[in-house]
Motif scaffolding. Structure first.
Motif, mmCIF file in Angstrom:
data_model
loop_
_atom_site.group_PDB
_atom_site.id
_atom_site.type_symbol
_atom_site.label_atom_id
_atom_site.label_comp_id
_atom_site.label_asym_id
_atom_site.label_seq_id
_atom_site.Cartn_x
_atom_site.Cartn_y
_atom_site.Cartn_z
ATOM 1 N N THR B 398 0.842 -1.186 0.000
ATOM 2 C CA THR B 398 0.000 0.000 0.000
ATOM 3 C C THR B 398 0.876 1.234 0.000
ATOM 4 O OG1 THR B 398 -1.359 1.358 1.439
ATOM 5 C CG2 THR B 398 -0.221 -0.431 2.448
ATOM 6 N N ASP B 399 0.685 2.094 -0.959
ATOM 7 C CA ASP B 399 1.474 3.317 -1.077
ATOM 8 C C ASP B 399 0.645 4.283 -1.898
ATOM 9 O OD1 ASP B 399 3.301 5.318 -1.685
ATOM 10 O OD2 ASP B 399 4.954 3.918 -1.867
ATOM 11 N N ILE B 400 0.227 5.384 -1.307
ATOM 12 C CA ILE B 400 -0.731 6.275 -1.977
ATOM 13 C C ILE B 400 -0.126 6.846 -3.264
ATOM 14 C CG2 ILE B 400 -2.233 8.255 -1.625
ATOM 15 C CD1 ILE B 400 -2.895 6.393 0.350
ATOM 16 N N ARG B 401 1.205 6.950 -3.318
ATOM 17 C CA ARG B 401 1.797 7.502 -4.525
ATOM 18 C C ARG B 401 1.567 6.589 -5.717
ATOM 19 N NH1 ARG B 401 7.728 8.176 -2.261
ATOM 20 N NH2 ARG B 401 7.111 6.278 -1.220
ATOM 21 N N LEU B 402 1.337 5.271 -5.449
ATOM 22 C CA LEU B 402 1.071 4.355 -6.547
ATOM 23 C C LEU B 402 -0.392 3.963 -6.646
ATOM 24 C CD1 LEU B 402 4.137 2.085 -6.035
ATOM 25 C CD2 LEU B 402 3.684 3.452 -8.008
ATOM 26 N N ASP B 403 -1.135 3.976 -5.508
ATOM 27 C CA ASP B 403 -2.536 3.556 -5.581
ATOM 28 C C ASP B 403 -3.410 4.651 -6.174
ATOM 29 O OD1 ASP B 403 -2.280 2.172 -2.231
ATOM 30 O OD2 ASP B 403 -1.509 1.493 -4.153
ATOM 31 N N GLU B 404 -3.163 5.902 -5.741
ATOM 32 C CA GLU B 404 -4.004 7.006 -6.208
ATOM 33 C C GLU B 404 -3.052 8.144 -6.540
ATOM 34 O OE1 GLU B 404 -7.757 7.127 -3.310
ATOM 35 O OE2 GLU B 404 -7.059 9.096 -3.913
ATOM 36 N N PRO B 405 -2.381 8.120 -7.695
ATOM 37 C CA PRO B 405 -1.286 9.074 -7.915
ATOM 38 C C PRO B 405 -1.769 10.513 -7.866
ATOM 39 C CG PRO B 405 -1.255 7.363 -9.559
ATOM 40 C CD PRO B 405 -2.532 7.212 -8.821
ATOM 41 N N TYR B 406 -0.995 11.352 -7.175
ATOM 42 C CA TYR B 406 -1.298 12.770 -7.081
ATOM 43 C C TYR B 406 -0.057 13.527 -7.518
ATOM 44 C CZ TYR B 406 1.280 12.223 -2.762
ATOM 45 O OH TYR B 406 2.232 11.918 -1.833
ATOM 46 N N ALA B 407 -0.105 14.814 -7.558
ATOM 47 C CA ALA B 407 0.971 15.683 -8.073
ATOM 48 C C ALA B 407 1.505 15.078 -9.358
ATOM 49 C CB ALA B 407 2.024 15.910 -7.028
ATOM 50 N N ALA B 408 2.812 14.899 -9.511
ATOM 51 C CA ALA B 408 3.325 14.379 -10.781
ATOM 52 C C ALA B 408 3.811 12.958 -10.653
ATOM 53 C CB ALA B 408 4.462 15.279 -11.268
ATOM 54 N N TYR B 409 3.274 12.189 -9.681
ATOM 55 C CA TYR B 409 3.789 10.850 -9.467
ATOM 56 C C TYR B 409 3.428 9.873 -10.567
ATOM 57 C CZ TYR B 409 5.574 11.818 -4.864
ATOM 58 O OH TYR B 409 6.295 12.313 -3.824
ATOM 59 N N ASP B 410 2.483 10.227 -11.445
ATOM 60 C CA ASP B 410 2.216 9.288 -12.527
ATOM 61 C C ASP B 410 3.322 9.301 -13.569
ATOM 62 O OD1 ASP B 410 -0.417 11.498 -13.756
ATOM 63 O OD2 ASP B 410 1.555 11.840 -12.903
ATOM 64 N N LYS B 411 4.207 10.321 -13.518
ATOM 65 C CA LYS B 411 5.322 10.329 -14.459
ATOM 66 C C LYS B 411 6.583 9.733 -13.874
ATOM 67 C CE LYS B 411 4.328 14.890 -16.027
ATOM 68 N NZ LYS B 411 4.955 16.140 -16.374
ATOM 69 N N ILE B 412 6.543 9.307 -12.608
ATOM 70 C CA ILE B 412 7.764 8.863 -11.927
ATOM 71 C C ILE B 412 7.779 7.337 -11.912
ATOM 72 C CG2 ILE B 412 8.993 8.931 -9.748
ATOM 73 C CD1 ILE B 412 8.988 11.566 -10.655
ATOM 74 N N ILE B 478 -12.033 15.153 -0.133
ATOM 75 C CA ILE B 478 -11.027 14.457 0.659
ATOM 76 C C ILE B 478 -9.767 14.358 -0.187
ATOM 77 C CG2 ILE B 478 -12.569 13.142 2.105
ATOM 78 C CD1 ILE B 478 -12.163 10.782 0.409
ATOM 79 N N SER B 479 -8.639 14.373 0.502
ATOM 80 C CA SER B 479 -7.361 14.374 -0.187
ATOM 81 C C SER B 479 -6.420 13.489 0.608
ATOM 82 C CB SER B 479 -6.843 15.809 -0.261
ATOM 83 O OG SER B 479 -5.471 15.823 -0.351
ATOM 84 N N ARG B 480 -5.731 12.567 -0.072
ATOM 85 C CA ARG B 480 -4.854 11.637 0.616
ATOM 86 C C ARG B 480 -3.439 11.788 0.049
ATOM 87 N NH1 ARG B 480 -6.505 5.707 1.062
ATOM 88 N NH2 ARG B 480 -6.689 5.731 -1.189
ATOM 89 N N VAL B 481 -2.470 11.638 0.918
ATOM 90 C CA VAL B 481 -1.086 11.876 0.535
ATOM 91 C C VAL B 481 -0.233 10.839 1.262
ATOM 92 C CG1 VAL B 481 0.729 13.404 1.386
ATOM 93 C CG2 VAL B 481 -0.914 14.252 -0.179
ATOM 94 N N GLU B 482 0.841 10.376 0.643
ATOM 95 C CA GLU B 482 1.740 9.456 1.327
ATOM 96 C C GLU B 482 2.742 10.292 2.097
ATOM 97 O OE1 GLU B 482 1.532 6.197 1.389
ATOM 98 O OE2 GLU B 482 3.352 5.799 2.494
ATOM 99 N N TRP B 483 2.427 10.495 3.365
ATOM 100 C CA TRP B 483 3.301 11.230 4.263
ATOM 101 C C TRP B 483 4.418 10.291 4.674
ATOM 102 C CZ3 TRP B 483 2.134 12.699 9.854
ATOM 103 C CH2 TRP B 483 2.661 13.951 10.142
ATOM 104 N N SER B 484 5.469 10.796 5.320
ATOM 105 C CA SER B 484 6.556 9.875 5.640
ATOM 106 C C SER B 484 6.134 8.831 6.660
ATOM 107 C CB SER B 484 7.766 10.643 6.145
ATOM 108 O OG SER B 484 7.390 11.463 7.200
ATOM 109 N N ARG B 485 5.154 9.118 7.493
ATOM 110 C CA ARG B 485 4.728 8.148 8.474
ATOM 111 C C ARG B 485 3.608 7.250 7.988
ATOM 112 N NH1 ARG B 485 7.247 11.569 10.661
ATOM 113 N NH2 ARG B 485 8.383 11.239 12.555
ATOM 114 N N GLY B 486 2.981 7.585 6.884
ATOM 115 C CA GLY B 486 1.872 6.763 6.465
ATOM 116 C C GLY B 486 0.910 7.562 5.612
#
Lengths: 316, 545, 157
Positions: B398-412, B478-486
């Motif tokens: 589980t990692d929000i950057r890959l499950d629900e990409p936000y900002a420019a993470y779909d290009k990374i 609602i807005s979700r982000v992968e913070w360093s803790r979760g």
């Protein structure tokens, strides 16, 4: 006259105080270098006056006796502990032809007096009216019982090899061959020393992160200074004992003297700090398992090896 | 999603719609259906609940309860709403704690702040708030806190009396070798949290955390400031990772305003977010070894951290509290010196990372202490709704950057960093791997920015900010982000033409992680408390908010 | 005779030990001041785990109502002479949490401070400069501000 010189100047009270000031500064500087920092720097040349200021500050602060402590235990142990820690100094040969008590039971006296010191500290844990100090006291009791057995057995090995308990004779009779034979015993002795002095990885009784500071928690001002003085005096005595028993004491490569003894002691101090900077702390149950399952059988094996070497290698 | 829609056939719903392609937003007609709906959802396979949050609509005289159910396997989630009356005597609803163990503390918090009574909750005692607020429910609209603040000394006396009552009760409870230790608010290893530890000698019988020592009521504070000024409060949720929490709030505001930010601003957000993550993880690995008495790695990690803080200082002027991201993009234009300092920092990392690995990660004493404590299984991750490195160290992807990409993470180009087995040492390994992955993401982002600036696609002086109006329309997001803790989640509700948020709910990951502390430490010894606590990567700032 | 007492005051000022009390966000910069770049041990500062051996206590940033009794108790356990350093904007008037329901706005009326260090959070160089002020105060032999003033003597803790 010479007696007064021995008591007050060398190797008496002034020597112990100077050693305490020096070794506190030395530990801080070496640990800082391993941490990629610079230790105390601004007070005196490279920070040498820093410990001096620390100690005089401790002596001029208020000494608090909290409510509800057992006043006999709390206030008397800081007076007895340094005295007991300094006494083994009389057995060790510091310079050629200079030893205060030249007894033929030197090793035994050294071991007994070094070994009885930590039991006083556990009484301080009982005496402070604090649950964390109490836990620290129980831990030091547990640790000492396990480590002292191994300490005693490994201190016995040079006495067995040279068939004498007189420290001056042990220092005089050592040679390159005997140092090699005693090397396993020296390593076991060093590990037991780490346990008795409560240094990492065995600094379980004064674990800062777990039980706030163990049995030192309630002490302030002069009481704290006296307990720390007892700890530094223990350092002096145990390192000097290690060098005298296993590595030839005051004998050096080109000349004999007190300087050789001092330099060898500092090498072991640096080794101890290097172990402190790279190892975390053990749990109490792990320490018990290590002491009884590995250290004590290895010590018994070491004694067998010493007896074999004495018979067949040294040849008498 | 069709399967999930079918689950709600037997129940009366006011509306059901799709939200942002991963969420199904459903509003139930009556609150007595809640327990049956929850049972149906759990049997379907959605086992985690992120948070439970009431919104106070004082004009309509209702509380609207929001439940956020998440599925960590298929990433299809359900957002459930239901209305309950606002009067104290009728403000009741069934508790879902018997089905979802992760909702325990969230319901306690809703009770303490708003006064909602949860029927059949195992232990609905006061939580987070200080003793002078017991029974006053400070987050309800209409609570006159200025009048409450007038008598400070009386409030403090109430707090101290309550503390002494509890101490006396603890002293009388046990005898012999059993006692209650206060792992108190000024303990060297814990930071401002109090753990009540019942011990028998050195063995732990029970632990009960008492939190609220850093309670700043951020959710209420934001209602006093306007949309831009709330950044000041929200970047201080936890100081160690400062930038990712601002991204979360900014995205919620932009969604309600209906504005889209530029690609340049999105890539800058990725850059700043990853720097925030590295800075926090370095502090985390230092803190892990600190709990075992070894300060060396802490010193080396802080030295490396300073190079990354130089980058933030060059960009925004401040090292730690940067205020560099705001709704509409990023706050300052970019100059090339910042990217050059970033190269220096990455080079310093490459130079020292082998030392970190060989001396500390392979340390046999650390392995012997940390391999068998604090083991969290995959089922516990789902039941208690854990996230972040704690979930990834147990093998859950589980990692929000890959499950629900936000900002420019779909290009990374990145991947899930997982480990099996879930012990304390595995969490440390995940931290190390994440630092390495963040460095590679930084390299990709930095080269993308450089290419874009050189070929004139990005204009670094003008593209950084888009104008957001001062008064937003009514809406919620609602807005979700992968913070360093979760996983950090914010739920924002606005009213028509208002200048400040109406309700902002912050779901912080450390809250759920502290919930399982008792479960992990029962039967272990006192020496394991700092070790497990440090490995769960808890920060008291986001625990209490 | 006075010269000897001056020496003791100077010695006290050169070795100020502080207790580790972390109640707010500013403690992060205090940890950075211990690191290799800003190493404060060069000046002789040391962090002790128990208040019984400390000279200086930091009010690191915000103080919530729930932790105030613990702060006062820790200060009362320190042996005389003990000093207070207030760090950050929160210790002065609440800082960014001025409108918050749960943060005490005027901590220094309750526990008066000897030096204020500005910033949110203050950079480590500012912390070390602020500690210099306390060193000067100890060297001149002045009593701490908390020993003659403040509401803390009327409160229960």
């Amino acid at each position: 006259m010479e007696f007064l010189f021995n008591i007050y100047i060398f190797p008496g009270i002034l020597f112990i105080l100077t050693w305490a000031v020096f070794v506190f500064w030395f530990f801080r500087k070496i640990l800082a270098t391993l941490h990629k920092r610079v230790g105390p720097h601004y007070n005196g040349y490279a920070g040498t006056m820093q410990t001096f200021y620390d100690f005089s500050k401790l002596l001029t602060k208020e000494s608090i006796t909290p409510k509800g402590v057992n006043s006999y235990l709390f206030s008397s142990i800081p007076l007895i502990a340094p005295m007991l820690a300094i006494i083994p100094v009389v057995f060790i040969p510091w310079m050629p032809n200079f030893v205060i008590i030249n007894s033929s039971y030197g090793v035994l006296g050294l071991v007994v007096l070094i070994g009885i010191e930590p039991f006083l500290l556990f009484l301080t844990g009982f005496g402070s009216n604090n649950k964390y100090s109490f836990l620290g006291g129980i831990r030091i009791l547990t640790q000492m019982i396990s480590m002292e057995t191994s300490f005693f057995l490994s201190a016995l090995s040079p006495a067995l090899l040279f068939s004498t308990m007189n420290l001056t004779e042990i220092a005089d009779m050592s040679s390159w061959l005997s140092t090699l034979i005693l090397l396993p015993g020296a390593m076991l002795f060093f590990v037991s020393i780490l346990g008795i002095l409560e240094q990492p990885p065995f600094n379980i009784p004064d674990a800062e992160q777990e039980i706030v500071y163990g049995f030192y928690t309630e002490y302030s001002g002069t009481n704290y200074f006296l307990l720390k003085l007892a700890e530094f005096a223990e350092f002096l005595v145990t390192f000097a004992a290690m060098v005298t028993l296993f590595f030839g004491g005051y004998h050096g490569l080109f000349f004999d003297g007190f300087i050789c003894l001092f330099v060898k002691m500092l090498i072991f101090a640096v080794l101890m700090i290097a172990i402190r900077a790279s190892n975390p702390r053990l749990r109490l149950s792990q320490m018990l398992e290590f002491a009884w399952r590995y250290l004590v059988p290895l010590n018994l094996l070491n004694i067998v090896w010493i007896l074999y070497a004495k018979q067949f290698i040294l040849g008498d | 999603m069709e399967n999930i829609k079918e689950l709600f056939e037997p129940f009366n719903t006011q509306y059901m719609e799709l939200y942002k392609e991963n969420w199904l937003k459903v509003k139930l007609e009556s609150s007595s259906d809640l327990l049956d709906v929850a049972r149906v959802i759990k049997n379907y396979g959605i086992r985690s609940i992120a948070t439970v949050s009431p919104t106070d609509f004082i004009e309509d005289n209702i509380f609207e309860m929001n439940y956020f159910f998440e599925d960590l396997n298929t990433y299809k989630n359900v957002w459930l709403k239901v209305d309950i009356p606002r009067e104290f005597s009728e403000c009741k609803i069934d508790s879902i704690t018997p089905l979802f163990a992760g909702a325990n503390w969230h319901e306690r918090e809703a009770h303490s702040m708003y006064g909602v009574h949860f029927i059949n909750h195992p232990d609905l005692s006061w939580f987070i708030i200080s003793a002078d607020y017991y029974g006053k429910f400070p987050f309800r609209k209409g609570f006159d806190w200025k009048a409450h603040e007038q008598n400070l000394i009386e409030n403090m006396n109430t707090i101290v009396d309550d503390l002494y009552d509890e101490h006396n009760a603890n002293d009388e409870k046990f005898d012999g070798s059993k006692t209650i230790l206060n792992w108190g608010p000024t303990h060297p290893a814990s930071g401002p949290i109090r753990l009540k530890v019942e011990v028998d000698g050195e063995e732990i019988l029970a632990i009960e955390p008492d939190i609220g020592y850093v309670w700043r009521a951020l959710e209420h504070l934001v209602e006093e400031k306007d949309f831009l000024g709330s950044i000041v409060a929200l970047e201080r949720i936890c100081f160690m990772d400062n930038t990712n929490s601002m991204i979360c709030y900014a995205q919620a505001v932009e969604e309600i305003a209906g504005k889209e930010i530029t690609d340049f601003a999105k890539m800058m957000r990725v850059l700043l977010g990853e720097i925030g993550r590295i800075v926090s993880h370095l502090m985390g690995i230092g803190g892990f070894f600190n709990t075992m008495g070894l300060m060396t790695l802490f010193m080396w990690a802080i030295d490396l951290r300073e190079y990354f803080l130089d980058v933030l200082e060059n960009y925004s002027g401040a090292r730690v509290a940067t205020a560099s991201i705001e709704p509409g993009g990023v706050r300052y234009p970019l100059n090339m010196k910042t990217l050059e300092l970033l190269d220096v920092a990455i080079e310093e990392y490459e130079r020292t990372k082998d030392d970190f690995y060989n001396i500390f990660l392979k340390n046999p004493l650390m392995k012997s202490r940390a391999t068998k404590v604090g083991i969290i299984t995959k089922d516990e991750v789902h039941d208690f709704s854990l996230c972040g490195i704690v979930a990834r160290a147990s093998g859950v992807k589980t990692d929000i950057r890959l499950d629900e990409p936000y900002a420019a993470y779909d290009k990374i180009d990145m991947d899930y960093m997982i480990e099996e087995n879930g012990a304390a040492k595995n969490r440390l390994d995940v931290l190390f791997k994440e630092i390495a992955q963040s460095i590679s993401i930084l390299k990709q982002a930095s080269s993308d920015l450089r290419d874009g600036i050189k070929s004139q696609i990005y204009n670094p002086q003008k593209d950084h900010l888009v104008k957001i109006p001062k008064k937003l329309p009514a809406g919620e997001a609602i807005s979700r982000v992968e913070w360093s803790r979760g996983e950090l989640m914010m739920h924002l509700v606005t009213q028509e033409k208002a200048t400040s948020p109406y309700r902002l709910k912050i779901k912080a990951p450390s809250f759920n992680h502290t919930m399982i502390l008792e479960h992990l430490l029962k039967g272990q010894t006192l020496s394991d408390i700092p070790l497990v606590f440090g490995s769960l990567y808890i920060c008291q700032g986001d625990l209490d908010r | 005779m006075l010269k000897i007492l001056d020496f003791f005051d100077y010695a006290k000022s050169q070795s100020a030990w502080m207790v580790h009390f972390c109640s707010g966000c500013c403690s992060l910069e205090m940890a950075a001041a211990m690191g290799p770049r800003y190493d404060w041990e060069r000046y002789g500062y040391l962090v002790t785990p128990t208040p019984r051996q400390a000279d200086v206590i930091f009010i690191t940033g915000l103080v919530s109502k729930k932790i105030l009794p613990a702060l006062l108790r820790t200060y009362a356990q320190m042996p005389e002479p003990s000093y207070v350093a207030a760090m950050g904007a929160c210790a002065y008037d609440g800082g960014p949490y001025n409108d918050s329901v749960a943060v005490i706005k005027n901590v220094t009326e309750i526990l008066p401070a000897d030096v204020f260090i500005a910033g949110c959070p203050p950079v480590p160089e500012a912390i070390i400069t602020g500690l210099d002020e306390i060193k000067g105060k100890i060297e001149r032999g002045e009593p701490s501000a908390a020993s003659h003033g403040g509401l803390w003597k009327q409160m229960k803790f």
